[in-house]
Design an enzyme around this catalytic site. Structure first.
Site, PDB file in Angstrom:
ATOM      1  N   HIS A 176      -8.555   0.063   2.334  1.00 39.62           N
ATOM      2  CA  HIS A 176      -9.548  -0.728   3.073  1.00 39.62           C
ATOM      3  C   HIS A 176     -10.604   0.258   3.562  1.00 39.62           C
ATOM      4  CE1 HIS A 176      -6.423  -3.999   4.363  1.00 39.62           C
ATOM      5  NE2 HIS A 176      -7.243  -4.532   3.482  1.00 39.62           N
TER       6      HIS A 176
ATOM      7  N   ARG B 226      -8.730  -4.229  -2.135  1.00 43.97           N
ATOM      8  CA  ARG B 226      -8.353  -5.481  -1.483  1.00 43.97           C
ATOM      9  C   ARG B 226      -9.479  -6.507  -1.384  1.00 43.97           C
ATOM     10  NH1 ARG B 226      -4.030  -5.375   1.772  1.00 43.97           N
ATOM     11  NH2 ARG B 226      -2.489  -3.843   1.178  1.00 43.97           N
TER      12      ARG B 226
ATOM     13  N   ASP C 224     -11.975   0.473   6.310  1.00 43.55           N
ATOM     14  CA  ASP C 224     -11.778   0.937   7.696  1.00 43.55           C
ATOM     15  C   ASP C 224     -10.700   2.021   7.825  1.00 43.55           C
ATOM     16  OD1 ASP C 224      -9.386  -0.484   7.568  1.00 43.55           O
ATOM     17  OD2 ASP C 224      -9.804  -1.772   9.292  1.00 43.55           O
TER      18      ASP C 224
ATOM     19  N   ASN D 210      -7.805  -7.810   9.601  1.00 46.86           N
ATOM     20  CA  ASN D 210      -7.761  -8.552   8.340  1.00 46.86           C
ATOM     21  C   ASN D 210      -7.784 -10.071   8.533  1.00 46.86           C
ATOM     22  OD1 ASN D 210      -5.539  -5.988   7.506  1.00 46.86           O
ATOM     23  ND2 ASN D 210      -7.567  -6.173   6.589  1.00 46.86           N
TER      24      ASN D 210
ATOM     25  N   ALA E 276       3.137   1.106   8.082  1.00 47.13           N
ATOM     26  CA  ALA E 276       2.673  -0.083   7.358  1.00 47.13           C
ATOM     27  C   ALA E 276       1.279   0.144   6.772  1.00 47.13           C
ATOM     28  CB  ALA E 276       2.650  -1.290   8.293  1.00 47.13           C
TER      29      ALA E 276
ATOM     30  N   CYS F  14      -7.206  -1.194  12.607  1.00 47.65           N
ATOM     31  CA  CYS F  14      -6.582  -2.330  11.895  1.00 47.65           C
ATOM     32  C   CYS F  14      -5.953  -3.326  12.859  1.00 47.65           C
ATOM     33  CB  CYS F  14      -5.467  -1.860  10.972  1.00 47.65           C
ATOM     34  SG  CYS F  14      -5.872  -0.588   9.817  1.00 47.65           S
TER      35      CYS F  14
ATOM     36  N   ARG G 226       0.666 -11.490   1.904  1.00 44.40           N
ATOM     37  CA  ARG G 226      -0.083 -11.750   3.150  1.00 44.40           C
ATOM     38  C   ARG G 226      -0.806 -13.102   3.131  1.00 44.40           C
ATOM     39  NH1 ARG G 226      -3.035  -6.930   6.216  1.00 44.40           N
ATOM     40  NH2 ARG G 226      -2.890  -8.580   7.792  1.00 44.40           N
TER      41      ARG G 226
ATOM     42  N   ASN H  72       0.881  -1.178   0.000  1.00 44.24           N
ATOM     43  CA  ASN H  72       0.000   0.000   0.000  1.00 44.24           C
ATOM     44  C   ASN H  72       0.918   1.228   0.000  1.00 44.24           C
ATOM     45  OD1 ASN H  72       0.448   1.099   2.762  1.00 44.24           O
ATOM     46  ND2 ASN H  72      -0.480  -0.832   3.438  1.00 44.24           N
TER      47      ASN H  72
HETATM   48  N1  ARG Z   1       0.337  -3.473   5.736  1.00 45.58           N
HETATM   49  C1  ARG Z   1      -1.021  -3.948   5.883  1.00 45.58           C
HETATM   50  C2  ARG Z   1      -1.616  -4.179   4.516  1.00 45.58           C
HETATM   51  O1  ARG Z   1      -1.398  -3.386   3.645  1.00 45.58           O
HETATM   52  C3  ARG Z   1      -1.835  -2.982   6.674  1.00 45.58           C
HETATM   53  C4  ARG Z   1      -3.226  -3.499   6.939  1.00 45.58           C
HETATM   54  C5  ARG Z   1      -4.127  -2.493   7.559  1.00 45.58           C
HETATM   55  N2  ARG Z   1      -5.349  -3.090   7.906  1.00 45.58           N
HETATM   56  C6  ARG Z   1      -6.556  -2.519   7.821  1.00 45.58           C
HETATM   57  N3  ARG Z   1      -7.564  -3.174   8.287  1.00 45.58           N
HETATM   58  N4  ARG Z   1      -6.742  -1.377   7.215  1.00 45.58           N
HETATM   59  O2  ARG Z   1      -2.320  -5.141   4.279  1.00 45.58           O
END
Ligand code: ARG
Length: 276
Positions: free
Chosen positions: A169, A140, A171, A72, A259, A265, A91, A23
């Site tokens: 995302h 995503r 959220d 997630n 991140a 998150c 991931r 991201n």
């Molecule tokens: N580095 C993670 C990703 O890009 C961060 C996830 C953040 N999670 C969230 N629910 N927004 O997947």
């Protein structure tokens, strides 16, 4: 408004790193992470949440730096869960650990097709008042997941299209709050999605978050009763939240922003009551 029985899943940041870029926030951050600071920030969030809910910790796994983001893991409704199928291959090795956790903890899992991207509560949020799920797509989670979520949970899904890659995302830019309030950053959604939001949330319940606050991940809040835990909020946003009856707790989560994540998150609400 407090519900002492809220249960929140978190995963300690033992192996948290910025190892890859999936991201825009992660770009250039590979060597800037301070893991000791991250650990104390994570504990600060955990202890603050533990003041008004039960925090459940799951075991982190070496080599899975983003596992700390339990939002997630999957989406939960009653005793059912849908484990995530990550879009970025980086991931995907997290999936079996989250799946096992749900199984071991008594959740009935949907067997979602492997080729459909779905990133759990990062993209699927219960409205705190109405009987529906605000579900994101565009980065995503794929729109193909939405009908499956609606069928499995037997709960209406409102599809919301995300259009800004920084808010990949739902959220990160949208936060349903107690009593039907909503914090959101309108430019993160397409026109039809903004109409869908505005038709369900009356103007006096909408808390519009500007670019600066959105960039500080203010929408990525954990709301428990009248408490709102977030990384940072401007004075006007804090005043607006307080006027709506919320107690705002700022917890510096700078290392997790590197991140692309923040308070929400790092958590997954495990008790999502089923609509009668
Ligand atoms: N580095 C993670 C990703 O890009 C961060 C996830 C953040 N999670 C969230 N629910 N927004 O997947």
């Amino acid at each position: 408004m407090e519900n002492p029985r809220d249960r929140i899943l978190m995963c300690p940041p033992d192996y948290f790193r910025v190892d890859y870029v999936i991201n825009p926030w992660m770009a250039g951050q590979e060597s800037s992470l301070d893991i000791e600071l991250a650990t104390s920030q994570w504990r600060g969030l955990r202890d603050a949440i533990a003041g008004c809910a039960e925090v459940v910790e799951m075991r982190p796994e070496p080599g899975l730096p983003d596992m700390v983001f339990t939002a997630n893991a999957g989406a939960v409704y009653g005793n059912k869960a849908i484990a995530s199928h990550f879009m970025p291959h980086e991931r995907r090795p997290e999936e079996p650990y989250f799946e096992h956790w749900f199984r071991d903890n008594g959740f009935t899992l949907l067997d979602l097709d492997d080729n459909i991207g779905f990133e759990g509560a990062g993209d699927c949020l219960r409205d705190r008042r109405g009987p529906w799920l605000w579900t994101g797509y565009g980065f995503r989670t794929e729109i193909e997941a939405h009908a499956k979520i609606q069928d499995f949970f037997d709960l209406e899904v409102i599809s919301i299209r995300l259009v800004d890659s920084r808010f990949y995302h739902i959220d990160t830019c949208f936060c349903p709050l107690s009593d039907g309030f909503l914090m959101y950053h309108p430019p993160a959604f397409d026109y039809d999605s903004r109409i869908a939001i505005e038709s369900r949330v009356p103007p006096h319940k909408r808390i519009v978050v500007d670019t600066r606050d959105a960039g500080d991940f203010a929408c990525n809040s954990v709301n428990i009763g009248d408490h709102v835990f977030l990384n940072r909020a401007s004075e006007p946003l804090k005043a607006r939240l307080m006027l709506a009856g919320f107690r705002v707790h700022e917890i510096d989560l700078s290392e997790f922003l590197k991140a692309g994540g923040s308070a929400k998150c790092l958590t997954l609400k495990l008790n999502e009551p089923v609509v009668a």
